[in-house]
Design an enzyme around this catalytic site. Sequence first.
Site, PDB file in Angstrom:
ATOM      1  N   HIS A 459      13.113  12.469 -21.131  1.00 43.76           N
ATOM      2  CA  HIS A 459      12.392  11.235 -20.803  1.00 43.76           C
ATOM      3  C   HIS A 459      11.833  10.570 -22.064  1.00 43.76           C
ATOM      4  O   HIS A 459      12.066   9.374 -22.303  1.00 43.76           O
ATOM      5  CB  HIS A 459      11.249  11.559 -19.833  1.00 43.76           C
ATOM      6  CG  HIS A 459      10.367  10.396 -19.512  1.00 43.76           C
ATOM      7  ND1 HIS A 459      10.498   9.650 -18.358  1.00 43.76           N
ATOM      8  CD2 HIS A 459       9.348   9.820 -20.194  1.00 43.76           C
ATOM      9  CE1 HIS A 459       9.603   8.685 -18.351  1.00 43.76           C
ATOM     10  NE2 HIS A 459       8.889   8.765 -19.463  1.00 43.76           N
ATOM     11  N   GLU A 460      11.097  11.332 -22.845  1.00 47.84           N
ATOM     12  CA  GLU A 460      10.468  10.729 -24.022  1.00 47.84           C
ATOM     13  C   GLU A 460      11.505  10.253 -25.030  1.00 47.84           C
ATOM     14  O   GLU A 460      11.286   9.267 -25.734  1.00 47.84           O
ATOM     15  CB  GLU A 460       9.500  11.724 -24.665  1.00 47.84           C
ATOM     16  CG  GLU A 460       8.284  12.055 -23.809  1.00 47.84           C
ATOM     17  CD  GLU A 460       7.487  10.824 -23.395  1.00 47.84           C
ATOM     18  OE1 GLU A 460       7.442   9.847 -24.163  1.00 47.84           O
ATOM     19  OE2 GLU A 460       6.903  10.842 -22.291  1.00 47.84           O
ATOM     20  N   HIS A 463      12.433   6.709 -24.479  1.00 45.44           N
ATOM     21  CA  HIS A 463      11.554   5.766 -25.173  1.00 45.44           C
ATOM     22  C   HIS A 463      11.961   5.640 -26.635  1.00 45.44           C
ATOM     23  O   HIS A 463      11.971   4.536 -27.208  1.00 45.44           O
ATOM     24  CB  HIS A 463      10.101   6.255 -25.108  1.00 45.44           C
ATOM     25  CG  HIS A 463       9.441   6.106 -23.789  1.00 45.44           C
ATOM     26  ND1 HIS A 463       9.340   4.902 -23.132  1.00 45.44           N
ATOM     27  CD2 HIS A 463       8.799   7.010 -23.007  1.00 45.44           C
ATOM     28  CE1 HIS A 463       8.675   5.069 -21.996  1.00 45.44           C
ATOM     29  NE2 HIS A 463       8.344   6.339 -21.893  1.00 45.44           N
ATOM     30  N   HIS A 466      14.834   3.397 -27.055  1.00 49.88           N
ATOM     31  CA  HIS A 466      14.425   2.012 -26.854  1.00 49.88           C
ATOM     32  C   HIS A 466      13.873   1.434 -28.161  1.00 49.88           C
ATOM     33  O   HIS A 466      14.120   0.265 -28.503  1.00 49.88           O
ATOM     34  CB  HIS A 466      13.378   1.957 -25.746  1.00 49.88           C
ATOM     35  CG  HIS A 466      13.228   0.633 -25.100  1.00 49.88           C
ATOM     36  ND1 HIS A 466      12.297   0.390 -24.104  1.00 49.88           N
ATOM     37  CD2 HIS A 466      13.854  -0.557 -25.292  1.00 49.88           C
ATOM     38  CE1 HIS A 466      12.378  -0.857 -23.710  1.00 49.88           C
ATOM     39  NE2 HIS A 466      13.312  -1.461 -24.423  1.00 49.88           N
TER      40      HIS A 466
END
Length: 672
Positions: A459-460, A463, A466
Amino acid sequence: MSNPFQNPSTLPFQLPPFAQIREEDFLPAFETGIREHLAEIEAIIAEPEPASFDNTIVAMERAGQALRRVALVFFNNSSAHSTEGIQAVETEIAPRLAAHEDNIYLNAALFARVNAVETSGLDAESARLADEYRQRFVRAGAQLDDAAQHRLRELNGELSRLSTEFGQRLLRDTNASALLVDDASELDGLSADDIASAADAAGAAGHPGQYLLTLILPTSQPALESLTNRETRRRLHEASVNRGSRDNADNTIRVAAEMAALRAERASLLGFTNHAELATDDQTAPSLDAIHEMLERLAQPAARNARAEAEQLEDVAGHPVEAWDWSFYSEKVRSERYDVDLAALRPYFELDRVLNDGVFFAANKLYGLTFHEREDLQGYHPEVRIWEVREEDGSELGLFLGDYYTRDTKNGGAWMNSFVEQSRLGGTRAVVVNNLNVSRPPAGEPTLLTFDEVRTTFHEFGHALHGLFSDVTYPLFSGTSVPRDFVEYPSQVNEMWMLWPEVVSNYARHHQTGEALPQEMIDKLVAARKWGEGFATTEYLGAALLDLAWHELPPGTTMEDPLAFEKQALHDAGVDYAPVPPRYRTGYFKHIFAGGYSAAYYAYIWSEVLDADSVEWFKESGGLTRENGEHFRRELLSRGYSVDPLDAFAAFRGRAASIDPLLERRGLAEQS
């Protein structure tokens, strides 16, 4: 010696020179940065030529670089390595930074120039930037009269101070609330490594011969899945849920209540009914009513599913299930029904393999990226690792830092920060960090992750991608600088690769034997995905609706009993089910009182609508392919806020999002 923040770093990708940075550098760097930024703003105002895009908007984008350099490093450290010295600086500088922002956005002469900029003839990104600045000035109060602006400044300064105080109190109380036990028998069910880690933690805290279970940020603690001693489970759960609400110097609920009241007053000054209306005014959600409609659509069936799950847990337990029993018996049901024992999976999830052969492997297959550890570069803490990220053709993309272990100076939870933000205007590429809170194993032992920690790692890193893939001109639009209810979307999409066949078979290998996680176990994990969604959705909605309740208070509300208010808010929302407390209670709801998510915790499930629909697209389009990765990168990940986020989603997906995949994922499709 000159201050290490005064000039851009000469290290690769302008990585901050952590080896040279001392705690005593931060405050003077902030003070110098503020002075220089104000001087740059005054020069923009004094410009004799009429306001133009270049001499006003672009000049504002170029201004404040020294301040930005120190702020990006400092506010990562205030979360990841919050020493007493860092906390002292934060206490002093936070209200001064709030005042500095007011000095810019409440400056009438500057606002007049911004308003006068002609946007016809500009390219789309530039026109969007000018419009964004105008909106930010208005939302900050630039159109208020002098008296209202004076009160607004007071409110902003006090809220900044209280937010810092909430975070610092919570860190201290979380450390103080860790559960100390005398005998290893009380920890039956935990692995030998976990017990050894608890012994090490106790010794480090000055309790040799005892065992310390430290707390992570959410309500539910990982050890509750395995502890066989019901009394230990109860004590651990109560230590978690009572953080911030005890009658001591680190009480946070009174700070939270004061912040909610001040936010309500500020919203009223700015022309909004309440803080939630103000906070959601610039999000992708069309209105506060639309947010409520979605959450309420999910709340009743989720709570119904949770109660149905509880009946199954009680059949196994043979007694009523309390909140501290839920995770333990949920794992028993998962094991009996799906033959899945999550604790038994940990030997297959060694940290380096998860990173190199899982997270990085998926990024290579999708985007062609390669990762090269740079042991010659230094992070802000000895545990921080640094990788250079390169494109498929070998060209440089940016730096990725990983800070994976828990420590007393680190806030709970997991997050991504930027140290350098990509922009063509500044000629910079991204330098980003992921923070997790994994327990450090005993010396010489491997770091074995839980199933949830593996998911968090993927998940991290979503980021991080991104931020790394950002390809915009202006810093204001870079990377993850998107609305709160969109920022979680790319990271949630990246979770899908965790159990993707080609990925999981590559990284999930026993750390001693090298044996791959059996395919039948992977199949069972996939089959078991919907088990526990009643609990997961209900605990999440409890937190999201509690957040909105605090921030829909009308101005002038006095909150004498915050815990009674919390209880009533959960009851009114239909999610007051004692065995499933909210994911965060008021006392430790750092997201909303010290983390920028006030009235925006709904964002996770709002983003999950986009995520679930995107997962369907990847499955329909062939999954883990370079073509698919390039499409997602080009149309969405690289765009930052340079285009409307929902337009970027539509460009990627080919249409607007559908909620149906989310309902199916969470087991709510037939009940909504």
